[in-house]
Design an enzyme around this catalytic site. Structure first.
Site, mmCIF file in Angstrom:
data_model
loop_
_atom_site.group_PDB
_atom_site.id
_atom_site.type_symbol
_atom_site.label_atom_id
_atom_site.label_comp_id
_atom_site.label_asym_id
_atom_site.label_seq_id
_atom_site.Cartn_x
_atom_site.Cartn_y
_atom_site.Cartn_z
ATOM 1 N N CYS A 30 3.141 5.511 -0.108
ATOM 2 C CA CYS A 30 3.886 5.049 -1.126
ATOM 3 C C CYS A 30 2.708 5.345 -2.375
ATOM 4 C CB CYS A 30 4.498 3.967 -0.953
ATOM 5 S SG CYS A 30 3.335 2.426 -0.330
ATOM 6 N N HIS A 92 -1.929 -5.604 1.274
ATOM 7 C CA HIS A 92 -0.501 -6.499 1.472
ATOM 8 C C HIS A 92 -0.804 -7.767 0.497
ATOM 9 C CE1 HIS A 92 -1.799 -4.202 4.854
ATOM 10 N NE2 HIS A 92 -0.382 -4.089 5.012
ATOM 11 N N HIS A 142 3.162 -12.484 8.911
ATOM 12 C CA HIS A 142 2.772 -10.937 8.342
ATOM 13 C C HIS A 142 1.810 -11.357 7.200
ATOM 14 C CE1 HIS A 142 2.874 -7.451 5.908
ATOM 15 N NE2 HIS A 142 3.520 -7.022 6.825
ATOM 16 N N GLU A 144 1.384 -10.218 4.062
ATOM 17 C CA GLU A 144 2.034 -10.349 2.713
ATOM 18 C C GLU A 144 2.450 -11.550 2.437
ATOM 19 O OE1 GLU A 144 4.425 -7.066 1.376
ATOM 20 O OE2 GLU A 144 5.580 -8.553 0.197
ATOM 21 N N THR A 182 8.046 -7.539 0.394
ATOM 22 C CA THR A 182 8.315 -6.207 -0.088
ATOM 23 C C THR A 182 8.624 -5.223 0.974
ATOM 24 O OG1 THR A 182 6.194 -5.244 0.142
ATOM 25 C CG2 THR A 182 6.865 -6.395 -2.058
ATOM 26 N N CYS A 212 10.632 -3.268 -2.128
ATOM 27 C CA CYS A 212 10.224 -2.223 -3.006
ATOM 28 C C CYS A 212 10.841 -0.962 -3.120
ATOM 29 C CB CYS A 212 8.699 -1.964 -2.991
ATOM 30 S SG CYS A 212 8.299 -1.065 -1.657
ATOM 31 N N SER A 240 3.019 -2.246 11.470
ATOM 32 C CA SER A 240 3.441 -1.635 10.211
ATOM 33 C C SER A 240 4.949 -2.158 10.090
ATOM 34 C CB SER A 240 3.372 -0.086 9.678
ATOM 35 O OG SER A 240 4.129 0.134 8.784
ATOM 36 N N SER A 241 5.129 -3.246 9.299
ATOM 37 C CA SER A 241 6.778 -3.555 9.190
ATOM 38 C C SER A 241 7.474 -2.901 8.496
ATOM 39 C CB SER A 241 6.509 -4.972 8.265
ATOM 40 O OG SER A 241 7.742 -5.346 7.861
HETATM 41 O O1 0CH Z 1 5.000 -2.506 6.105
HETATM 42 P P1 0CH Z 1 3.841 -3.519 6.162
HETATM 43 O O2 0CH Z 1 4.097 -4.433 5.002
HETATM 44 O O3 0CH Z 1 3.542 -3.975 7.305
HETATM 45 O O4 0CH Z 1 2.492 -2.625 5.605
HETATM 46 P P2 0CH Z 1 1.793 -1.345 5.728
HETATM 47 O O5 0CH Z 1 2.350 -0.508 6.961
HETATM 48 O O6 0CH Z 1 0.515 -1.251 5.325
HETATM 49 O O7 0CH Z 1 2.570 -0.284 4.827
HETATM 50 C C1 0CH Z 1 2.235 -0.500 3.190
HETATM 51 C C2 0CH Z 1 2.753 -2.020 2.582
HETATM 52 C C3 0CH Z 1 1.422 -2.694 1.984
HETATM 53 C C4 0CH Z 1 2.026 -3.842 1.160
HETATM 54 O O8 0CH Z 1 3.335 -3.772 0.725
HETATM 55 FE FE1 SF4 Z 2 3.925 0.527 -0.954
HETATM 56 FE FE2 SF4 Z 2 6.033 -0.772 -1.647
HETATM 57 FE FE3 SF4 Z 2 4.024 -2.050 -0.200
HETATM 58 FE FE4 SF4 Z 2 3.699 -1.175 -2.606
HETATM 59 S S1 SF4 Z 2 4.870 -2.925 -2.215
HETATM 60 S S2 SF4 Z 2 2.260 -0.828 -0.968
HETATM 61 S S3 SF4 Z 2 4.891 0.555 -2.962
HETATM 62 S S4 SF4 Z 2 5.404 -0.598 0.374
#
Ligand code: 0CH
Ligand code: SF4
Length: 341
Positions: A30, A92, A142, A144, A182, A212, A240-241
């Site tokens: 993303c 995060h 988590h 975040e 998110t 998001c 990865s959530s």
């Molecule tokens: O899905 P999570 O939040 O565990 O994070 P990720 O796999 O590092 O994906 C990117 C999302 C980062 C913050 O929204």
């Molecule tokens: Fe990606 Fe959404 Fe996380 Fe931003 S909030 S890093 S766009 S998954």
């Protein structure tokens, strides 16, 4: 964690003649992940190795290992970063205490928090200032959620699913708002919100979606695949959530089996037993090269008909963190002490 349900017959689904792959679009990185990874790469380019990164920049093993090879050092605590060094904060987000710790250690901080996570932080600050009780829907522990809670620890209560919603207490039922992580399941979050609303009819909703665009789009796409695929493979790491939520979404939408794999090496040939249609997608932190690897693996096993299933267009991009933009403008000096973020 690999998630799967036992194979079941799908009466409504006519079996296509040839083996095929349905490839989700959108999938993978993303805008926030793209920006965060680029921030570490740019920092390495500008200042040279080592560049410290607090927490995995994104929850993906391959991304972390690739950046480590380029000179990034990943740590979990600010105190592990040597005084005066450069540190990138992960996508995060972090609690304000982390910024304070970094200042204390005279670190040059590059904040790669996704702007869409920052948006939730700002909502939390705003409602806390208005003396609301904030019910933050998210997964306990988590990164975040830890960061967002840190914005107003006295006003935020974590609600980790519908069961928590039944037990949460607030000070004043007429002044309650819900916000969320998110990267949650859209469906489960709505269940939690419904449960909260039965208890707190005046519950206020966030001004715009906290889950998001990328999380939502990837869940919609994987659900579409699951209508026709017996097996869904989601490329992403266990921590990865959003990737885990995609596996759950696939199973919920009718896939007989769904697995989360870091890469092709983790696929078990046995999963393909009686499978003519494989759905393939990837979480928001998984690079496309890993999807390519899975596709090659499948093609070698006869799944050579690859069809893209598109459910949305994505055009969101974010510019690099401001600390790097500032220093990129002052190039070419590259003196880290003169131009520290
Ligand atoms: O899905 P999570 O939040 O565990 O994070 P990720 O796999 O590092 O994906 C990117 C999302 C980062 C913050 O929204
Ligand atoms: Fe990606 Fe959404 Fe996380 Fe931003 S909030 S890093 S766009 S998954």
């Amino acid at each position: 964690m690999t998630t799967a349900t036992p194979p079941q017959a799908h009466p409504a689904r006519p079996a296509p003649a040839a083996k095929r792959v349905l490839l989700a679009s959108p999938r993978g990185w993303c805008a926030g992940v793209d920006r965060a990874v680029a921030a570490v790469e740019k920092a390495l380019e500008l200042y040279g190795a080592p560049v410290y990164v607090r927490h995995e920049i994104v929850h993906n093993k391959y991304v972390v290992q690739t950046l480590e090879r380029k000179g990034a050092i990943f740590v979990e605590q600010t105190e592990e970063v040597p005084e005066g060094s450069i540190v990138v904060l992960s996508a995060h987000g972090v609690a304000p205490t982390v910024h304070a710790e970094a200042a204390e250690r005279k670190l040059a901080t590059i904040d790669a928090t996704c702007p869409l996570v920052t948006k939730v932080h700002k909502e939390a600050i705003r409602y806390a200032n208005q003396d609301y009780d904030i019910l933050l829907i998210g997964h306990e522990g988590h990164e975040e959620v830890i960061g967002t809670c840190g914005e107003a620890p006295d006003r935020i209560t974590l609600v980790d699913g519908p069961v928590d919603a039944a037990n949460v207490e607030v000070r004043d039922e007429s002044k309650v708002v819900w916000l969320s992580q998110t990267t949650l399941s859209v469906d489960e979050t709505m269940e939690t919100v419904d449960a909260l609303k039965t208890r707190f009819p005046n519950l206020l909703s966030p001004p715009s979606d906290d889950i998001c665009y990328a999380t939502q789009n990837r869940q919609i796409a994987v659900k579409k695949l699951a209508e026709d695929a017996q097996l869904v493979i989601v490329v992403g790491s266990r921590n990865s959530s959003n990737s885990q939520r995609m596996v759950e979404a696939a199973l919920g939408a009718g896939a007989d089996t769904a697995y989360l794999v870091d890469c092709a090496d983790e696929i078990d040939e046995a999963w393909l037993q009686d499978v003519t249609t494989v759905g393939l997608t990837s979480g928001a932190s998984a690079p496309e090269v890993l999807v390519d690897g899975v596709l090659e693996w499948l093609v070698k096993r006869g799944y050579s008909d690859v069809e893209t299933v598109k459910t949305a267009d994505e055009s969101v991009t974010f510019s690099l963190p401001k600390e790097l933009r500032r220093n990129l403008r002052t190039q070419p000096g590259n003196d880290p002490t003169a131009g520290q973020p």
